[in-house]
Design a protein around this motif. Structure first.
Motif, mmCIF file in Angstrom:
data_model
loop_
_atom_site.group_PDB
_atom_site.id
_atom_site.type_symbol
_atom_site.label_atom_id
_atom_site.label_comp_id
_atom_site.label_asym_id
_atom_site.label_seq_id
_atom_site.Cartn_x
_atom_site.Cartn_y
_atom_site.Cartn_z
ATOM 1 N N GLN A 154 5.963 3.181 -59.386
ATOM 2 C CA GLN A 154 7.217 2.725 -59.967
ATOM 3 C C GLN A 154 6.983 2.025 -61.305
ATOM 4 O OE1 GLN A 154 9.363 0.140 -57.366
ATOM 5 N NE2 GLN A 154 11.168 0.197 -58.649
ATOM 6 N N GLN A 167 8.221 3.385 -64.891
ATOM 7 C CA GLN A 167 9.098 2.582 -65.739
ATOM 8 C C GLN A 167 8.420 2.265 -67.076
ATOM 9 O OE1 GLN A 167 12.043 3.108 -64.062
ATOM 10 N NE2 GLN A 167 12.589 1.060 -64.752
ATOM 11 N N THR A 193 9.034 -8.243 -53.348
ATOM 12 C CA THR A 193 9.833 -7.215 -54.005
ATOM 13 C C THR A 193 10.118 -6.127 -52.987
ATOM 14 O OG1 THR A 193 8.674 -7.694 -56.040
ATOM 15 C CG2 THR A 193 9.983 -5.687 -55.981
ATOM 16 N N THR A 243 11.788 -2.530 -52.236
ATOM 17 C CA THR A 243 12.210 -1.339 -52.951
ATOM 18 C C THR A 243 12.962 -0.439 -51.986
ATOM 19 O OG1 THR A 243 10.242 -1.513 -54.298
ATOM 20 C CG2 THR A 243 11.411 0.573 -54.373
ATOM 21 N N GLN A 267 16.755 -6.171 -59.132
ATOM 22 C CA GLN A 267 15.976 -5.894 -60.337
ATOM 23 C C GLN A 267 15.816 -4.391 -60.486
ATOM 24 O OE1 GLN A 267 11.619 -6.909 -61.052
ATOM 25 N NE2 GLN A 267 12.656 -8.743 -61.745
ATOM 26 N N GLY A 268 16.119 -3.919 -61.658
ATOM 27 C CA GLY A 268 16.019 -2.489 -61.878
ATOM 28 C C GLY A 268 17.063 -1.761 -61.065
ATOM 29 N N ASP A 269 16.822 -0.486 -60.747
ATOM 30 C CA ASP A 269 17.855 0.269 -60.059
ATOM 31 C C ASP A 269 17.602 0.418 -58.574
ATOM 32 O OD1 ASP A 269 15.684 1.791 -60.440
ATOM 33 O OD2 ASP A 269 16.717 3.496 -61.348
ATOM 34 N N ARG A 270 16.462 -0.052 -58.098
ATOM 35 C CA ARG A 270 16.269 0.030 -56.653
ATOM 36 C C ARG A 270 15.461 -1.108 -56.060
ATOM 37 N NH1 ARG A 270 12.034 4.850 -56.644
ATOM 38 N NH2 ARG A 270 11.967 4.450 -54.432
ATOM 39 N N ASN A 271 15.328 -2.192 -56.811
ATOM 40 C CA ASN A 271 14.529 -3.296 -56.302
ATOM 41 C C ASN A 271 15.362 -4.532 -56.022
ATOM 42 O OD1 ASN A 271 11.994 -1.996 -56.569
ATOM 43 N ND2 ASN A 271 12.203 -2.281 -58.768
ATOM 44 N N LEU A 296 14.056 -1.893 -69.247
ATOM 45 C CA LEU A 296 13.458 -0.794 -68.490
ATOM 46 C C LEU A 296 12.317 -1.202 -67.562
ATOM 47 C CD1 LEU A 296 13.533 1.989 -71.182
ATOM 48 C CD2 LEU A 296 14.949 1.782 -69.164
ATOM 49 N N VAL A 327 9.925 -3.290 -64.896
ATOM 50 C CA VAL A 327 10.165 -4.022 -63.647
ATOM 51 C C VAL A 327 9.111 -5.090 -63.468
ATOM 52 C CG1 VAL A 327 11.348 -2.224 -62.371
ATOM 53 C CG2 VAL A 327 8.855 -2.271 -62.406
ATOM 54 N N LYS A 363 9.377 -8.295 -67.134
ATOM 55 C CA LYS A 363 10.681 -8.770 -67.577
ATOM 56 C C LYS A 363 10.594 -10.177 -68.170
ATOM 57 C CE LYS A 363 14.858 -7.010 -65.591
ATOM 58 N NZ LYS A 363 14.606 -5.609 -65.799
#
Lengths: 379, 553
Positions: free
Chosen positions: A143, A147, B49, B51, B86-90, B473, B475, B479
């Motif tokens: 992942q 990213q 985290t 996911t 966070q992000g699109d799946r976290n 973008l 993760v 960030k």
């Protein structure tokens, strides 16, 4: 006043006036080859010795416990690993400085983690709470890599647009990106060669390098743009002006790089001496990248840009014109005697400047390109 | 020279800028927050985290999942833990000062929503969380809220069917195979073991969630415990849940909408329950082994649209609706990263980070003095102002938006020092270039700025661009790095424009700098021009285009 002019000028000043100048353009073939070899070497190194990926990319669990490290501690701990109740740990043991032990295992389930953590704590003679651990699932690495690559591509695309829009010259974008890619590859190469572990901190560092390298390149390009304004009305080729620009920003580039490197060096040293892995990783990646970035903006980006621009028909014509003019002058110069002393006084509009080591000469050189354009603009 | 025509007031700009920074410190003083919020890698704690295992997750579901996980974490008694998407799946769970090895498992399990008939109700007497009954967190729907003595209703003949299924933890029961036919659910009688479990159960104990067997569970506040029958309806059969004030009513209610299978089973369930006496006319909505709500069946619901009423506030009805919606989502999470940092190590990392930062500032200051002499003062003052501004921004952003400084964040700030110092170099070198070009110092200060401005803007723009792209973008900890890098870059722009430049202009009016005295960093000799030229007293020069060819070194 006499003393002032007699006085030897500093390197910075001589570079600026063109009295001291390194011909980056002439040597570009050498530097391009050098860089190409560097890149090829990197790829070779990567084949022979792939990057040492941290558990963040492979998945696994990393325990760290405070423990006084003696000469045999690591071996002792290693020999005790078989006593642990979780089977097939595939554990690796390292020491971190002289007060931390680090044990990396395969991915563990939460129960296995708890058991192992307690057992490691017992081994190190500390409370389980003092054992720090970091567990990473196998998909996490994919992942962050994915990213990261997306971020890289998006950034590259946007920055190319930004540079093209700001300088109104897409060739600058191309040259800048080539230089950045070079820095990227070289940094990765250093990592592979030295065998440092690639962690997310490394990735952060590498991504920052992109910004930094471009930053440096942009400063050089800004000067090149200034010097090559109204190029057609001068007797200089694009390469000449670009070279002058590089020499003029050399001190600035060096200073920027030094000032950039200093805090990063502090980061690296503090991280390395005090055993903060992430800070040391980041510091190292930045250090390598910043130096590569300074090199590539001077030796790759600018010469490449000049080479790209010189191939334009307009530039070719301009060069031919200069060539013709030069021939005429040479013919004239034949008539004249050698031009040492008095040349400076010669005020014919197109006469070549002499070699008097005065500031006047310095000024004249530059008046041609930038200041003239300036005056026109400000009128 | 349009810009020089308008009168400059460097003093005013400088004062206003400094006042703004002082203002930020005043706010800090007023709110009594003097330190930035620290990330868990700097103060110790656990970061998990999660996911989503699903390929793509709608943002809405992720937000719902976040709410659920927050509730779970709060339910575990983990104080001031934060849960963020966070992000699109976290989903990132940060729990400071927590040492629970089971936390990752507990927060990461798939939410299981089920409807089960109530067999018995008792007082919870739960040790955990029982002493703080949160009024809004208890949207129990029925008047039967008062704990009932729970007379053992016929502890007789254990029904043969359900006990046949293998006991113990048979998964989480999401599989439809394990679901009993409605008739068996309704016929289920608690076994001796069930009743014994119920008696000995105190809220906070572990529950064994088996879809085909009885379940002992508590409501969220731990005040009541329930003995529940097998699962009557699964969460998957719930299409959606919403909340609001139904037409013609005054209080908030939660509306459920079932799919066809859910509708059939709901009809059968409610039909059977209506005839029963309390508490056996109730069914409970169970999420993760917690009774979210227990409702009395008042009618047979045939159309698959149930309404739960009773003492809801806007907040509690929204919470329940969200729970129901999320519980019915086919979302599952895996803990992709668990990081535990002991407070000792965290403190150590913070110390190293601060040392590195101060060291970086000091070396940059030293170098500036060596190279730019007295002008180094400008660099040092600007860096000090930038540092002060960055610090207060971090503190304020921490208290307003919950921004927490982590280790990569510190690294970002250190790199930010470099970016900030770079702007000064570009500016100063430009001034010197202009002087070398033959301008007087006075006009060089102006024109040098005009030319440096563009370069500073474009180079900071590149830096900012990379920060923004990374922030959006990337993760994980990247960030934090991107955020502080972006913040310092923006502050750099502000400092250069509103502090450094006015300061240089003001200093240019002093004799020491304005006349380029020795040691000021602007003396004529150093830049290879005459004193007269520096002061603008030189004669008019002839300008002649030159044809010099480049010399080689």
């Amino acid at each position: 006043m006499a003393e002032q002019t007699q006085k030897k000028l500093g390197i910075a000043e001589r570079l600026y006036t063109g009295q001291l100048s390194y011909d980056f353009m002439k040597a570009r073939k050498f530097w391009f080859t050098f860089s190409a070899v560097l890149v090829a070497l990197t790829l070779l190194v990567l084949l022979v010795r792939p990057l040492n990926l941290g558990i963040e990319f492979k998945g696994g669990t990393d325990f760290q416990a405070p423990m006084k490290i003696g000469a045999t501690t690591v071996d002792d701990v290693r020999s005790h690993l078989n006593d642990l109740s979780v089977a097939d740990l595939e554990a690796q043991v390292f020491s971190l400085g002289d007060s931390q032990i680090r044990i990396q295992t395969r991915s563990l389930s939460p129960e296995e983690t708890a058991t192992t953590r307690a057992e490691i704590a017992a081994l190190a003679g500390v409370e389980p709470g003092d054992v720090t651990y970091n567990a990473i699932g196998a998909s996490w690495g994919q992942q962050i890599t994915k990213q990261g690559i997306i971020a890289l591509l998006v950034f590259m695309g946007l920055v190319m647009l930004l540079i093209a829009a700001y300088f109104r010259d897409w060739k600058m974008s191309v040259a800048a990106i080539v230089a950045v890619l070079h820095d990227l590859v070289v940094t990765v190469g250093v990592y592979a060669a030295v065998g440092f572990t690639v962690t997310p901190s490394t990735v952060i560092g590498v991504l920052t390098i992109l910004g930094y390298s471009l930053y440096d390149t942009v400063v050089v390009f800004d000067k090149i743009r200034e010097n090559t304004k109204d190029l057609e009305q001068t007797n200089h080729t694009y390469s000449y002006q670009a070279n002058l620009a590089i020499n003029q920003v050399l001190v600035r580039s060096l200073n920027t790089t030094i000032i950039g490197v200093l805090p990063v060096l502090a980061l690296f040293v503090a991280g390395a001496t005090l055993q903060s892995g992430p800070l040391a990783d980041l510091g190292l990646a930045l250090l390598v990248g910043m130096i590569a970035g300074a090199y590539s903006s001077l030796f790759i980006a600018a010469p490449l840009l000049a080479w790209l621009r010189e191939r334009e028909p307009g530039m070719v014509a301009h060069r031919e014109q200069i060539e013709r003019r030069k021939k005429r002058h040479e013919a004239k110069a034949e008539v004249k005697a050698s031009h040492h002393r008095e040349a400076v006084a010669a005020t014919a509009t197109t006469s070549p400047t002499g070699t008097t080591p005065s500031d006047a000469q310095a000024r004249q050189q530059r008046r041609t390109a930038s200041s003239r354009a300036d005056r026109k603009k400000h009128k | 020279m349009a810009t020089t025509a308008k009168r400059r007031r460097p003093g005013v700009v400088l004062t206003v800028f400094l006042l703004i920074i002082i203002g930020m410190y005043v706010i800090m003083a007023a709110t009594k927050t003097w330190t930035p919020k620290l990330g868990l890698d700097l103060r110790g704690g656990q970061t998990i985290t999660l996911t989503a295992t699903n390929r793509s997750v709608p943002m809405e579901s992720l937000e719902l999942a976040r709410d659920i996980i927050q509730q779970r974490v709060d339910g575990l008694g983990v104080g001031e833990a934060s849960v963020a998407v966070q992000g699109d799946r976290n989903i990132v769970v940060s729990a400071p000062n927590v040492e629970r090895d089971d936390l990752a498992e507990l927060v990461g399990t798939t939410a299981q929503l089920a409807f089960r008939p109530v067999l018995q109700v008792g007082a919870g007497t739960g040790p955990s969380g029982g002493e703080s009954p949160d009024p809004s967190a208890d949207p129990s729907a029925t008047p039967s809220e008062t704990p009932l003595p729970g007379l053992p209703t016929a502890p007789a003949s254990p029904t043969p069917t359900p006990t046949a299924t293998p006991s113990g933890e048979t998964g989480d029961g999401a599989d439809s195979e394990a679901l009993l036919p409605m008739s068996e659910v309704l016929a289920y009688q608690p076994t001796e073991a069930d009743l014994a479990d119920f008696e000995s159960f105190t809220c906070g104990d572990d529950t064994h969630d088996d879809p085909s067997r009885a379940l002992v569970a508590c409501d969220e506040s731990g005040t009541s415990k329930y003995l529940l029958g097998p699962i009557a309806i699964r969460g998957q059969d719930l299409n959606t849940a919403s909340f609001g004030v139904p037409q013609g009513e005054l209080a908030y209610a939660v509306t459920l909408d079932f799919n066809s299978e859910g509708t059939t089973r709901l009809g059968e369930l409610t039909g059977a329950l209506v005839a029963q006496a309390e508490p056996r006319n109730m069914f409970a909505i169970v999420l993760d082994g917690n009774v979210e709500s227990a409702a009395t069946a008042q009618d047979r619901i045939a159309n698959g649209e149930a309404i739960i009423r009773g003492g809801f506030t806007a907040e509690s009805s929204a919470a329940l609706a969200n729970v129901l919606k999320f519980g019915s989502l086919p979302l599952s999470f895996e803990a992709s990263q668990v990081e535990t940092v002991s407070p000792t190590l965290g403190g150590e990392q913070l110390r190293v980070g601060i040392i590195a930062g101060l060291l970086g500032l000091a070396v940059v200051a030293l170098y500036s003095f060596l190279y730019y002499r007295a002008m180094g003062i400008v660099v040092v003052l600007s860096l000090a102002v930038a540092a002060a501004a960055t610090y207060s921004m971090m503190v304020l952003l921490g208290s307003v938006f919950g921004f927490a400084l982590n280790l990569p964040g510190i690294a970002g700030a250190i790199v930010g020092i470099a970016v900030t110092a770079d702007s000064f170099i570009i500016y100063f070198e430009r001034i010197r270039d202009e002087i070398r070009e033959g301008r007087s110092l006075k006009s060089a200060l102006v024109s040098g700025w005009e030319k440096a401005r563009g370069t500073i803007l474009i180079s900071d723009a590149v830096s900012l661009l990379s920060a923004v792209v990374l922030f959006i973008l990337a993760v994980g900890s990247v960030k934090g790095f991107a955020f502080t890098l972006g913040l310092t870059t923006l502050l750099d722009l502000a400092v250069v424009f509103f502090f450094t430049r006015p300061l240089v202009e003001l200093l240019g009016r002093t004799k020491f700098f304005g006349e380029g005295r020795k040691g000021s960093g602007l003396d004529a000799a150093k830049m290879g021009v005459t004193q007269d030229s520096l002061l603008g007293r030189r004669l008019r020069r002839r300008t002649t285009p030159s044809t010099t060819t480049p010399q080689e070194a």
